[in-house]
Scaffold this motif. Structure first.
Motif, mmCIF file in Angstrom:
data_model
loop_
_atom_site.group_PDB
_atom_site.id
_atom_site.type_symbol
_atom_site.label_atom_id
_atom_site.label_comp_id
_atom_site.label_asym_id
_atom_site.label_seq_id
_atom_site.Cartn_x
_atom_site.Cartn_y
_atom_site.Cartn_z
ATOM 1 N N GLY A 15 0.822 -1.196 0.000
ATOM 2 C CA GLY A 15 0.000 0.000 0.000
ATOM 3 C C GLY A 15 0.858 1.248 0.000
ATOM 4 O O GLY A 15 2.071 1.176 0.098
ATOM 5 N N ASP A 16 0.211 2.411 -0.122
ATOM 6 C CA ASP A 16 0.972 3.648 -0.119
ATOM 7 C C ASP A 16 0.965 4.326 1.242
ATOM 8 O O ASP A 16 1.548 5.384 1.413
ATOM 9 C CB ASP A 16 0.482 4.594 -1.214
ATOM 10 C CG ASP A 16 -0.971 4.983 -1.042
ATOM 11 O OD1 ASP A 16 -1.583 4.621 -0.022
ATOM 12 O OD2 ASP A 16 -1.505 5.670 -1.929
ATOM 13 N N GLY A 17 0.295 3.743 2.220
ATOM 14 C CA GLY A 17 0.326 4.276 3.570
ATOM 15 C C GLY A 17 -0.717 5.335 3.867
ATOM 16 O O GLY A 17 -0.683 5.940 4.929
ATOM 17 N N THR A 18 -1.648 5.574 2.954
ATOM 18 C CA THR A 18 -2.666 6.588 3.195
ATOM 19 C C THR A 18 -3.879 5.967 3.884
ATOM 20 O O THR A 18 -4.073 4.749 3.858
ATOM 21 C CB THR A 18 -3.132 7.228 1.875
ATOM 22 O OG1 THR A 18 -3.775 6.223 1.087
ATOM 23 C CG2 THR A 18 -1.966 7.842 1.111
ATOM 24 N N LEU A 19 -4.693 6.822 4.476
ATOM 25 C CA LEU A 19 -5.910 6.353 5.137
ATOM 26 C C LEU A 19 -6.882 5.745 4.120
ATOM 27 O O LEU A 19 -7.557 4.762 4.425
ATOM 28 C CB LEU A 19 -6.575 7.496 5.904
ATOM 29 C CG LEU A 19 -7.798 7.152 6.732
ATOM 30 C CD1 LEU A 19 -7.483 6.049 7.749
ATOM 31 C CD2 LEU A 19 -8.329 8.378 7.442
#
Length: 142
Positions: A15-19
């Motif tokens: 994932g890109d680490g965003t919510l």
């Protein structure tokens, strides 16, 4: 071993680490259960009793799974900070996300507001997650 940031961990997990990424991945109770199951059996499920490779959810029992051959039951939260809780797994996962993506940490008041729970419950969640994080750091250091 170098310490990883929340974004590093998210990138390593695809994932890109965003919510928004978190919501897509762990937005349902079922998705959270399946992630815990995957982490419990990283090489695929194998029943400790009979060695069978398939399991299924137990109907009417939250977080309970069983071997499809011998019917041995287990909980996906056993041995985790979430063991024995009635709080939805989505809220536990969101609390962990918020803790790992906050520069200055998160307070019980702030966590309670984000999760929609009481401050007492948020404090309990923080205590359990911090304890689990401390235990994992001590294992990595050894």
């Amino acid at each position: 071993m170098a310490s990883m940031t929340g974004r590093d961990v998210a990138a390593a997990n695809g994932g890109d680490g965003t919510l928004v990424d978190w919501m897509a991945r762990f937005g349902t109770e079922e998705a959270c259960e399946e992630e815990l199951l995957r982490r419990m059996f990283p090489e695929g499920f194998r029943c400790p009793s009979c060695g069978h490779a398939r399991c299924a959810r137990v109907r009417g029992r939250a977080r309970k799974w069983q071997c499809t051959r011998c019917s041995r039951q287990f909980s996906v939260t056993a041995g985790t900070a979430m063991r024995g809780t009635k709080l939805p797994l989505v809220k536990w996962f969101l609390a962990a996300y918020l803790m790992t993506h906050s520069k200055r940490g998160v307070s019980a008041i702030e966590l309670a507001r984000h999760l929609g729970v009481s401050e007492r419950t948020a404090g309990y969640v923080l205590l359990r997650l911090r304890g689990a994080m401390a235990r994992s750091e001590s294992v990595q250091a050894a």
